[in-house]
Design an enzyme around this catalytic site. Structure first.
Site, PDB file in Angstrom:
ATOM      1  N   GLU A 308       0.828  -1.216   0.000  1.00  0.00           N
ATOM      2  CA  GLU A 308       0.000   0.000   0.000  1.00  0.00           C
ATOM      3  C   GLU A 308       0.859   1.262   0.000  1.00  0.00           C
ATOM      4  OE1 GLU A 308      -2.638  -0.610   3.377  1.00  0.00           O
ATOM      5  OE2 GLU A 308      -3.979  -1.820   2.138  1.00  0.00           O
ATOM      6  N   ASP A 382      -8.402  -8.976   4.626  1.00  0.00           N
ATOM      7  CA  ASP A 382      -8.195  -7.829   5.519  1.00  0.00           C
ATOM      8  C   ASP A 382      -9.256  -7.728   6.610  1.00  0.00           C
ATOM      9  OD1 ASP A 382      -7.049  -5.609   6.529  1.00  0.00           O
ATOM     10  OD2 ASP A 382      -7.647  -4.246   4.935  1.00  0.00           O
ATOM     11  N   GLU A 410     -12.533  -1.621  12.301  1.00  0.00           N
ATOM     12  CA  GLU A 410     -12.553  -1.005  10.975  1.00  0.00           C
ATOM     13  C   GLU A 410     -13.686  -1.543  10.106  1.00  0.00           C
ATOM     14  OE1 GLU A 410      -8.877  -1.471   8.837  1.00  0.00           O
ATOM     15  OE2 GLU A 410      -9.659  -0.531   7.021  1.00  0.00           O
TER      16      GLU A 410
END
Ligand code: BDP
Length: 717
Positions: A308, A382, A410
């Site tokens: 990323e 993820d 998240e």
């Protein structure tokens, strides 16, 4: 007179606790034991603390015991340096306490390792005493917290014979905290670390953070975000880091930092960060030596590289092992470790993202230095509400693999959803990799027992911020708690942990405990149903990841869209990861791959993770895929009503403040749950073009409405 004093003291305790009901005290409340009979037993057995405190750890342990017991028993429990009486608590190590040395416990202690302890009720010189003994001062601290926990949960302490020690060596929180105090994916306010006022101003909060972690056995913390800033390694920040380390040290917690791989360029002004370059090696060695001058027991580095957008060794044609090893060599003389993350994938590769970390890391097995652990997220994508375990577990027998869980929510409703995550953690830990035959569980991979590793660990991405109650949602505290308890002992059950936490955090009232445990134990499955049933994944909002976004498509990175993962069209939905598709299943042991690969055995929970199926596909219960999808969304959303009802049914048992905190958030959660239901059903119906089955609530608004919602300043980015 005595009685009046007691009443006054009780009133005082009550008043202060009423004032302080923000949730700040976490599970370390130490309020008076209400059950009088039980309290009577404790008062008889625990009269004073016979403990010498030659070290900061022992001082902290004795303080905790003194404060804890005095609160719980409603009377001062003094620390005495000499003179054992009936009812003494004798605490220490063979070094700190001549009594413990004289007890000839050493043989039993030897089996308990560096952090283990024993709690034992014995008769010493014809007096009944309680012994807390360990090999190290921190072991004594863990024993102290165990005794307090027994009392907080109203268990008998009259006949103790307990030994305990951690199953994992490194039990670490990962703070994704930036130096400007924003927290990546943080939903509980700003960072705990007030870099601006450090090192001069050391907040009480840092001490309470240390106490909370020690109480559940956490022994390390990474202070900074994996998307790292090299400034943290400069002499502007290192004294600040040292000040935090000084506070945490007595509680057995080591400090770690994230190392930005390009630091030799950014700070050292070198032309390269190539890990095989001699100047680069020297830079890391010198920098590491310098860090140890500030923090003599510095734990080591956590690194996110070539992922990323983060810099890494591959920019120089080197491998992740080359990158990890240069840091490992710099840390080795100081006994520090590297936690090198396997969360690596690239949008430029035409390969299923699921497979990329495995493809990258498996060939490197055996190439890492002995003080490197490869830190692997629990699932291959993820931190989704449900993921199969990462196929890396069990696939790198020569490398100690560290588990990475995400405590911050998240993808699990962020700051507003009540979700107890222990069942998620346990599901992964208990999963069988079959890499060395039946029983090769993920837990055995990470605790080192499967492949005989001497180092082992578990990391949890923290959900802690500067919110008054630390975690934003009070029930977020239960996930911090559960993470620590499972890192200590992965064999504990979710329900046992929920029971402990509820009693310590709220009350031992049976009706309350039963009701809250029910809410907690169902919460994760409910969430999977209202967010990502049947193995759907990665269908949340763009970028901030708040709310539903199954329609997300055509963005610069396909692997960050939802469509990439479900590809729903008129005929079918799901990601084919069998041999006819990406064949990600081939990364698992044959038993696992055929279990998930065969539609006859693949559990409905994982269906769309591995299979692309027509909407009309018939599940084992006779329902079509479309029907089942709709019903699960419906079931998940409808569950909130029961949750609210249950919570309301226990009104009045605990303080109004915390009761209301949870109640308000449940109301928000209910709205958001129906938003997930409505938006996802509207979207998937636009793909399947099928009518809703009976008893499915139709979406309140049009699909366009949901697609066009914009949210400003969602926390966490
Ligand atoms: C993802 C988060 C991102 C993190 C990344 C990571 O969205 O903010 O930086 O993981 O783990 O879940 O590195």
């Amino acid at each position: 007179m005595k009685k009046r004093l007691l009443i006054l003291t009780l009133l005082f305790w009550n008043a202060t606790s009423l004032l302080a009901e923000s949730g700040y005290r976490l599970w370390m409340r130490y309020d008076l034991v209400i059950n009088e009979e039980q309290r009577g037993e404790y008062i008889n057995l625990l009269k004073n603390i016979a403990m010498k405190t030659p070290s900061a750890s022992l001082r902290a342990a004795s303080q905790e015991l003194e404060q804890g017991l005095s609160g719980l028993l409603g009377r001062k429990i003094p620390v005495v340096v000499s003179g054992i009486t009936a009812g003494s608590i004798v605490a220490g190590t063979p070094l700190s306490s001549t009594i413990i040395k004289g007890l000839k416990l050493n043989i039993r202690l030897e089996t308990l390792g560096e952090e283990g302890y024993l709690l034992s009720s014995i008769v010493y010189q014809s007096k009944k005493v309680t012994v807390i003994a360990a090999n190290s001062d921190i072991g004594v601290m863990y024993g102290v917290f165990h005794l307090l926990r027994l009392i907080q949960t109203n268990q008998s302490v009259s006949d103790l014979n307990i030994t305990d020690q951690p199953r994992l060596k490194y039990r670490v929180l990962n703070h994704w905290d930036n130096l400007d105090r924003t927290v990546e994916r943080g939903y509980a306010g700003f960072s705990l670390w007030n870099w601006h006022t450090l090192p001069g101003y050391v907040q009480q909060r840092y001490v309470d953070y240390a106490r909370a972690n020690a109480s559940i056995g956490i022994n390390g913390t990474v202070l900074t975000n994996v998307n790292a800033n090299s400034l943290i390694l400069t002499d502007e920040y290192l004294p600040k880091v040292a000040a935090i380390a000084n506070v945490l040290r007595p509680y057995g917690i080591k400090v770690y930092l994230t190392a930005r791989f390009s630091s030799p360029i950014e700070l050292g002004k070198l032309k390269t960060a190539d890990p095989l370059n001699e100047e680069v090696k020297k830079w890391w060695k010198d920098k590491t030596d310098e860090i140890y001058t500030y923090i003599p027991d510095f734990g080591g580095f956590l690194v996110k590289a070539n992922s990323e957008g983060q810099p890494g060794p591959q920019s120089y044609g080197r491998s992740h092992a080359d990158g990890a090893n240069v840091l490992a060599d710099a840390l080795a003389p100081h006994k520090g470790i590297v936690m090198w993350r396997a969360f690596v994938y690239s949008n430029d590769k035409p390969e299923d993202r699921f497979k990329q970390a495995f493809n990258e890391f498996k060939p490197l097995d055996g190439q890492f230095r002995a003080n490197v652990m490869v830190q692997v997220k629990n699932g291959p994508i993820d931190f989704q509400p449900r993921e199969p375990f990462s196929p890396l577990f069990g696939a790198m027998p020569k490398t100690p693999l560290m588990m990475e869980f995400q405590i911050t929510q998240e993808y699990l409703g962020q700051g507003t959803h009540l979700v107890y995550q222990a069942p998620l953690y346990k599901e992964v830990l208990d999963a069988d990799t079959y890499t060395k035959g039946k029983g090769s569980t993920v837990a055995k991979v990470i605790d080192g027992s499967l492949d005989n590793h001497s180092i082992s660990g578990m990391a949890g991405v923290a959900n802690i911020g500067d919110d008054l109650n630390w975690t934003g949602h009070l029930f977020g505290q239960s996930n911090w708690y559960a993470f620590g308890r499972l890192a200590w002992n992965h064999e504990l059950s979710s329900i046992a942990i929920a029971d402990e936490w509820t009693r310590m955090t709220f009350t031992n009232d049976t009706r309350f405990v039963q009701t809250v445990k029910g809410i907690m134990m169902n919460s994760r499955e409910n969430l999977v149903n209202y967010m990502t049933p049947l193995g759907l994944h990665h269908i949340m909002g763009w970028d901030h990841h708040y709310g539903p976004g199954p329609w997300i498509k055509d963005k610069p990175r396909a692997d960050w869209t939802a469509f990439y993962y479900h590809k729903a069209d008129r005929t079918a939905i799901g990601f084919d990861r069998t041999a006819s598709g990406s064949n990600a299943l081939s990364q698992y042991a044959p038993e696992v791959s055929s279990f998930y690969g065969d539609l006859k055995t693949c559990p409905p929970e994982y269906l769309l993770w591995f299979h692309r199926l027509p909407w009309t596909y018939q599940l084992k219960d006779g329902k079509s895929l479309w029907e089942s999808l709709c019903q699960r969304y419906q079931f998940g959303a409808a569950s909130m009503e029961g949750v609210q009802k249950d919570w309301n049914s226990i009104a009045g048992i605990i303080d109004q403040e915390r009761f209301e905190q949870v109640k308000m958030l449940l109301a928000i959660q209910k709205e958001e749950v129906w938003w997930w239901h409505d938006a996802c059903l509207a979207y998937f119906q636009s793909r399947s073009e099928l009518p809703f089955p009976a008893r499915i609530t139709a979406p309140k608004k049009s699909l366009e409405f949901y697609e066009n919602q914009v949210f400003h300043f969602v926390p966490g980015i």
